[in-house]
Motif scaffolding. Sequence first.
Motif, short mmCIF file in Angstrom:
data_model
loop_
_atom_site.label_atom_id
_atom_site.label_comp_id
_atom_site.label_asym_id
_atom_site.label_seq_id
_atom_site.Cartn_x
_atom_site.Cartn_y
_atom_site.Cartn_z
N ILE A 106 0.81 -1.22 0.00
CA ILE A 106 0.00 0.00 0.00
C ILE A 106 0.85 1.27 0.00
CG2 ILE A 106 -1.63 1.35 1.39
CD1 ILE A 106 -3.03 -1.30 2.06
N PRO A 107 1.88 1.40 0.86
CA PRO A 107 2.69 2.62 0.77
C PRO A 107 3.37 2.79 -0.59
CG PRO A 107 3.05 1.52 2.87
CD PRO A 107 2.26 0.57 2.01
N TYR A 108 3.74 1.69 -1.21
CA TYR A 108 4.34 1.75 -2.54
C TYR A 108 3.33 2.27 -3.57
CZ TYR A 108 6.78 0.06 -6.76
OH TYR A 108 7.39 -0.04 -7.98
N LEU A 109 2.09 1.79 -3.48
CA LEU A 109 1.04 2.29 -4.37
C LEU A 109 0.84 3.79 -4.15
CD1 LEU A 109 -1.69 -0.48 -4.08
CD2 LEU A 109 0.01 -0.21 -5.89
N GLY A 110 0.90 4.22 -2.89
CA GLY A 110 0.74 5.63 -2.59
C GLY A 110 1.80 6.48 -3.27
N ARG A 111 3.03 5.98 -3.26
CA ARG A 111 4.11 6.71 -3.91
C ARG A 111 3.91 6.76 -5.42
NH1 ARG A 111 9.72 4.19 -2.86
NH2 ARG A 111 9.47 3.15 -4.87
N LEU A 112 3.47 5.65 -6.01
CA LEU A 112 3.23 5.63 -7.45
C LEU A 112 2.08 6.57 -7.83
CD1 LEU A 112 3.47 1.80 -8.19
CD2 LEU A 112 5.21 3.54 -8.64
N ALA A 113 1.11 6.72 -6.93
CA ALA A 113 -0.06 7.53 -7.23
C ALA A 113 0.15 9.02 -6.99
CB ALA A 113 -1.25 7.05 -6.41
N SER A 114 1.06 9.38 -6.07
CA SER A 114 1.18 10.79 -5.68
C SER A 114 2.60 11.34 -5.71
CB SER A 114 0.63 10.98 -4.27
OG SER A 114 1.51 10.41 -3.30
N GLY A 170 11.19 11.52 15.02
CA GLY A 170 10.66 12.73 15.63
C GLY A 170 10.64 13.92 14.70
N ARG A 171 10.71 13.67 13.39
CA ARG A 171 10.71 14.74 12.41
C ARG A 171 9.38 14.80 11.68
NH1 ARG A 171 15.57 13.54 8.50
NH2 ARG A 171 14.74 15.45 7.53
N LYS A 172 8.93 16.00 11.34
CA LYS A 172 7.70 16.16 10.60
C LYS A 172 8.00 16.12 9.11
CE LYS A 172 3.58 19.08 10.23
NZ LYS A 172 2.88 20.26 10.77
N ALA A 173 7.24 15.33 8.39
CA ALA A 173 7.48 15.17 6.95
C ALA A 173 6.56 16.09 6.16
CB ALA A 173 7.24 13.72 6.54
N ASP A 174 7.07 16.61 5.05
CA ASP A 174 6.25 17.32 4.09
C ASP A 174 5.60 16.28 3.19
OD1 ASP A 174 5.07 18.87 2.19
OD2 ASP A 174 6.91 19.73 1.38
N PHE A 175 4.28 16.20 3.23
CA PHE A 175 3.60 15.16 2.46
C PHE A 175 2.72 15.77 1.37
CE2 PHE A 175 1.34 11.21 1.62
CZ PHE A 175 2.40 10.32 1.69
N THR A 176 3.29 16.67 0.63
CA THR A 176 2.57 17.31 -0.48
C THR A 176 2.70 16.45 -1.74
OG1 THR A 176 3.11 19.48 0.45
CG2 THR A 176 2.36 19.39 -1.85
N PRO A 177 1.58 16.01 -2.33
CA PRO A 177 1.66 15.20 -3.55
C PRO A 177 2.32 15.97 -4.70
CG PRO A 177 -0.53 15.06 -2.59
CD PRO A 177 0.19 16.17 -1.87
N SER A 178 3.09 15.27 -5.51
CA SER A 178 3.70 15.86 -6.70
C SER A 178 2.77 15.75 -7.91
CB SER A 178 5.03 15.16 -7.02
OG SER A 178 5.91 15.25 -5.93
N PHE A 179 1.86 14.75 -7.89
CA PHE A 179 0.91 14.53 -8.97
C PHE A 179 -0.22 13.68 -8.40
CE2 PHE A 179 4.69 11.79 -9.41
CZ PHE A 179 4.15 10.56 -9.08
N ARG A 180 -1.25 13.47 -9.19
CA ARG A 180 -2.40 12.68 -8.72
C ARG A 180 -2.77 11.66 -9.79
NH1 ARG A 180 -4.06 15.11 -4.07
NH2 ARG A 180 -3.58 17.34 -3.86
N ARG A 181 -2.48 10.41 -9.50
CA ARG A 181 -2.78 9.30 -10.40
C ARG A 181 -3.50 8.19 -9.62
NH1 ARG A 181 3.44 9.25 -12.46
NH2 ARG A 181 3.35 11.08 -13.83
N THR A 182 -3.82 7.13 -10.32
CA THR A 182 -4.36 5.93 -9.69
C THR A 182 -3.33 4.81 -9.81
OG1 THR A 182 -6.67 6.51 -10.12
CG2 THR A 182 -6.18 4.18 -9.76
N ALA A 183 -3.11 4.12 -8.70
CA ALA A 183 -2.24 2.94 -8.69
C ALA A 183 -3.00 1.81 -8.00
CB ALA A 183 -0.93 3.23 -7.95
N ALA A 184 -2.90 0.62 -8.54
CA ALA A 184 -3.65 -0.51 -7.99
C ALA A 184 -2.84 -1.78 -8.10
CB ALA A 184 -4.98 -0.66 -8.71
#
Length: 421
Positions: free
Chosen positions: A302-310, A324-338
């Motif tokens: 599932i995390p791998y699909l998330g990376r492929l999708a966003s 203990g670090r905060k990550a920037d989780f801004t998508p670079s694009f929006r696709r579908t991965a399955a």
Amino acid sequence: MTEQAVHSSGAAAQDAPVLLLVGSGYRPYREYILAAVSKHYRLWLLDSAEASWQLAYCAGATRVDTRDPEAMLAAARVVVDSLPVVGAFTYDESQVLFCARLAEDLGLPGSPPDTIVACRDKAATRSVLTAAGVPQPASHTVSTVAEALAAADRIGYPVIIKPRSMAGSCGVMRVDDPQQLTEAFAGADGDFLGLPRHERNVLVEEFLTGPEISVDAVIHDGEVTPTVLARKRLGPEPYFVETGHDVDAGDPLLEDTELIGQLRDIHRALGFVHGATHSEFKLTPKGPRLVEVNARLGGELIPYLGRLASGADAAVAAAHAAAGRKADFTPSFRRTAAVRFLAPEQLCEAIEVIVHEDRFGPTVRETGVTVAPGGRLAVPPVAFLARYGHVIAVGDDREQVLADLEEPERLVELRARGLAD
């Protein structure tokens, strides 16, 4: 007794901070995590098995009994005394509590071990969240068939029977009548993946209707950020074997105030501070209802699909949370991965697995084969995670992605010899 191995060609810089990695998991489904995280941190593996393929991504490894807290702490202190360790990280369900205790003993970021216990113990999850006012299905913890039958009568059939400390949907079954319940009880009262047993070891729960989803999230200083939302594909009842996941980076459920509000209420009630979680919900006619929450990254790629999708990496975000670090989780694009997982129809012995690339649709990205010739494959209730391969598709057109995965058995074909039960 510990054994150390050192490897110095990881992707992270030689002065990069170090994460203790507790357990490494099944290579076909977990190697992508090491590959991604090792670009940001030097990893030192603590594992019960001798390191092999993992060393390509690790600065070093210590072979140690990861279920022995004293041995784990001693092995970790050797690393901490010589390297700049900033966190302890795991994605292995059987290791989450040991990792949390290790982080606490070393003064590293994390969530209280009691929080992790409340996730591992599904009865404790229900108790904590009910007390906090989070909507829950009816649930009873039982130790005998007679108690289970009485609980089912109170709830009303159909009900769900499942182990109190489970993983991978092992032992979970829908039952429609007392006879089925009696048969299902023994399966739910087993030992799954070496996880702890309880005196009252089985849950009888209300059967929830509606689609099932999962939401991966990272937590930093108690702030919950969803990372990957996946819509589940399940095998036929009475079992709940996961056969696939669909991840759309633009899924409207990511903006659903009721779902995301409930997700945050759940984490607040359980006491999460830093870490990563994988929560599963049913979208019922009455709204989202939690199936379970796990104190780790989602499995099943599932995390791998998330990376492929966003383009945003939930695995790296989880590693940052462990540090203990905060990550920037801004998508670079929006696709579908399955992904679609391929399982046998009956107990069998694999002869060969054939990948038919000539049958691939335009969005099919990759396949995986997870059984060798001669390997035995079983079906529920004997085995819940027996697979011979998987297929992943990625694209901008969601409907095309789903169409390309409509008949995955034609793309990755199993030739096998049936075996008697």
